[in-house]
Write a protein that holds these residues in place. Sequence first.
Motif, PDB file in Angstrom:
ATOM      1  N   GLN A  71      23.420 -29.953   4.035  1.00  0.00           N
ATOM      2  CA  GLN A  71      21.981 -30.173   4.079  1.00  0.00           C
ATOM      3  C   GLN A  71      21.561 -31.066   5.242  1.00  0.00           C
ATOM      4  OE1 GLN A  71      23.630 -30.883   0.875  1.00  0.00           O
ATOM      5  NE2 GLN A  71      23.296 -28.744   0.387  1.00  0.00           N
ATOM      6  N   GLU A  72      22.501 -31.871   5.756  1.00  0.00           N
ATOM      7  CA  GLU A  72      22.114 -32.832   6.790  1.00  0.00           C
ATOM      8  C   GLU A  72      23.300 -33.185   7.695  1.00  0.00           C
ATOM      9  OE1 GLU A  72      20.596 -37.364   6.389  1.00  0.00           O
ATOM     10  OE2 GLU A  72      19.483 -35.906   5.173  1.00  0.00           O
ATOM     11  N   TYR A  73      22.995 -33.448   8.961  1.00  0.00           N
ATOM     12  CA  TYR A  73      23.978 -33.905   9.945  1.00  0.00           C
ATOM     13  C   TYR A  73      23.483 -35.209  10.548  1.00  0.00           C
ATOM     14  CZ  TYR A  73      26.017 -29.187  10.087  1.00  0.00           C
ATOM     15  OH  TYR A  73      26.624 -28.005   9.771  1.00  0.00           O
ATOM     16  N   LYS A  74      24.432 -36.081  10.937  1.00  0.00           N
ATOM     17  CA  LYS A  74      24.090 -37.312  11.666  1.00  0.00           C
ATOM     18  C   LYS A  74      25.140 -37.535  12.750  1.00  0.00           C
ATOM     19  CE  LYS A  74      21.793 -39.729   7.900  1.00  0.00           C
ATOM     20  NZ  LYS A  74      21.868 -40.804   6.924  1.00  0.00           N
ATOM     21  N   ILE A 114      28.399 -35.005  12.710  1.00  0.00           N
ATOM     22  CA  ILE A 114      29.188 -34.563  11.562  1.00  0.00           C
ATOM     23  C   ILE A 114      28.269 -34.261  10.382  1.00  0.00           C
ATOM     24  CG2 ILE A 114      31.220 -35.886  12.279  1.00  0.00           C
ATOM     25  CD1 ILE A 114      30.547 -37.849  10.003  1.00  0.00           C
ATOM     26  N   PRO A 115      28.700 -33.385   9.477  1.00  0.00           N
ATOM     27  CA  PRO A 115      27.910 -33.137   8.263  1.00  0.00           C
ATOM     28  C   PRO A 115      27.953 -34.373   7.376  1.00  0.00           C
ATOM     29  CG  PRO A 115      29.941 -31.856   8.225  1.00  0.00           C
ATOM     30  CD  PRO A 115      29.887 -32.560   9.534  1.00  0.00           C
ATOM     31  N   THR A 116      26.785 -34.834   6.933  1.00  0.00           N
ATOM     32  CA  THR A 116      26.731 -36.069   6.154  1.00  0.00           C
ATOM     33  C   THR A 116      26.196 -35.878   4.740  1.00  0.00           C
ATOM     34  OG1 THR A 116      24.588 -36.558   7.151  1.00  0.00           O
ATOM     35  CG2 THR A 116      26.532 -37.591   8.148  1.00  0.00           C
ATOM     36  N   LYS A 117      25.566 -34.760   4.481  1.00  0.00           N
ATOM     37  CA  LYS A 117      25.062 -34.493   3.126  1.00  0.00           C
ATOM     38  C   LYS A 117      25.449 -33.065   2.776  1.00  0.00           C
ATOM     39  CE  LYS A 117      21.004 -35.461   0.355  1.00  0.00           C
ATOM     40  NZ  LYS A 117      19.590 -35.847   0.388  1.00  0.00           N
ATOM     41  N   CYS A 118      26.338 -32.921   1.775  1.00  0.00           N
ATOM     42  CA  CYS A 118      26.896 -31.604   1.456  1.00  0.00           C
ATOM     43  C   CYS A 118      27.001 -31.391  -0.045  1.00  0.00           C
ATOM     44  CB  CYS A 118      28.294 -31.462   2.059  1.00  0.00           C
ATOM     45  SG  CYS A 118      28.349 -31.662   3.842  1.00  0.00           S
ATOM     46  N   SER A 119      27.147 -30.146  -0.417  1.00  0.00           N
ATOM     47  CA  SER A 119      27.396 -29.752  -1.806  1.00  0.00           C
ATOM     48  C   SER A 119      28.567 -28.785  -1.821  1.00  0.00           C
ATOM     49  CB  SER A 119      26.166 -29.058  -2.402  1.00  0.00           C
ATOM     50  OG  SER A 119      25.061 -29.923  -2.406  1.00  0.00           O
ATOM     51  N   VAL A 120      29.413 -28.927  -2.849  1.00  0.00           N
ATOM     52  CA  VAL A 120      30.573 -28.053  -3.014  1.00  0.00           C
ATOM     53  C   VAL A 120      30.356 -27.213  -4.260  1.00  0.00           C
ATOM     54  CG1 VAL A 120      33.079 -27.963  -3.306  1.00  0.00           C
ATOM     55  CG2 VAL A 120      32.051 -29.803  -1.960  1.00  0.00           C
ATOM     56  N   PHE A 121      30.580 -25.897  -4.123  1.00  0.00           N
ATOM     57  CA  PHE A 121      30.374 -24.962  -5.224  1.00  0.00           C
ATOM     58  C   PHE A 121      31.637 -24.146  -5.479  1.00  0.00           C
ATOM     59  CE2 PHE A 121      26.226 -25.658  -3.397  1.00  0.00           C
ATOM     60  CZ  PHE A 121      25.377 -25.711  -4.488  1.00  0.00           C
ATOM     61  N   GLU A 178      27.336 -37.649   0.095  1.00  0.00           N
ATOM     62  CA  GLU A 178      26.641 -38.071   1.297  1.00  0.00           C
ATOM     63  C   GLU A 178      27.478 -39.137   1.994  1.00  0.00           C
ATOM     64  OE1 GLU A 178      22.193 -39.510   2.694  1.00  0.00           O
ATOM     65  OE2 GLU A 178      22.594 -39.105   0.585  1.00  0.00           O
ATOM     66  N   ILE A 179      27.615 -39.019   3.303  1.00  0.00           N
ATOM     67  CA  ILE A 179      28.374 -39.974   4.109  1.00  0.00           C
ATOM     68  C   ILE A 179      27.368 -40.902   4.780  1.00  0.00           C
ATOM     69  CG2 ILE A 179      29.885 -40.228   6.115  1.00  0.00           C
ATOM     70  CD1 ILE A 179      31.005 -37.426   5.378  1.00  0.00           C
ATOM     71  N   PHE A 180      27.573 -42.209   4.604  1.00  0.00           N
ATOM     72  CA  PHE A 180      26.664 -43.197   5.169  1.00  0.00           C
ATOM     73  C   PHE A 180      27.232 -43.902   6.390  1.00  0.00           C
ATOM     74  CE2 PHE A 180      25.555 -42.826   0.686  1.00  0.00           C
ATOM     75  CZ  PHE A 180      24.205 -42.550   0.781  1.00  0.00           C
ATOM     76  N   ASP A 181      28.568 -43.968   6.477  1.00  0.00           N
ATOM     77  CA  ASP A 181      29.198 -44.692   7.573  1.00  0.00           C
ATOM     78  C   ASP A 181      30.541 -44.041   7.875  1.00  0.00           C
ATOM     79  OD1 ASP A 181      29.493 -46.698   9.506  1.00  0.00           O
ATOM     80  OD2 ASP A 181      30.516 -48.035   8.112  1.00  0.00           O
ATOM     81  N   VAL A 182      30.958 -44.111   9.135  1.00  0.00           N
ATOM     82  CA  VAL A 182      32.238 -43.546   9.544  1.00  0.00           C
ATOM     83  C   VAL A 182      32.990 -44.589  10.350  1.00  0.00           C
ATOM     84  CG1 VAL A 182      33.362 -41.781  10.946  1.00  0.00           C
ATOM     85  CG2 VAL A 182      31.349 -41.184   9.595  1.00  0.00           C
TER      86      VAL A 182
END
Length: 71
Positions: free
Chosen positions: A23-26, A33-40, A54-58
């Motif tokens: 849903q989101e990249y930063k 990199i992809p930072t907001k994802c869903s796994v199905f 969601e990834i906030f820091d790397v």
Amino acid sequence: MKHNVITTLEKIQPWKTWFVTTQEYKKFDGFKIPTKCSVFWKLKEGDFNWLDFEIFDVKYNTINLDKKMNE
């Protein structure tokens, strides 16, 4: 003769097919990199949302990267 591993896995693990939506990249240090994802999981009954993250820091492992670049 090749063994069809996928067919065997489908019989043992009917939930083996899965996918990720982003849903989101930063950008972090210039890397997008992809930072907001869903796994199905793809199930017979329909898609099952197993995980949202969601990834906030790397923090990159630059010690190993520096070693490899100097080899």
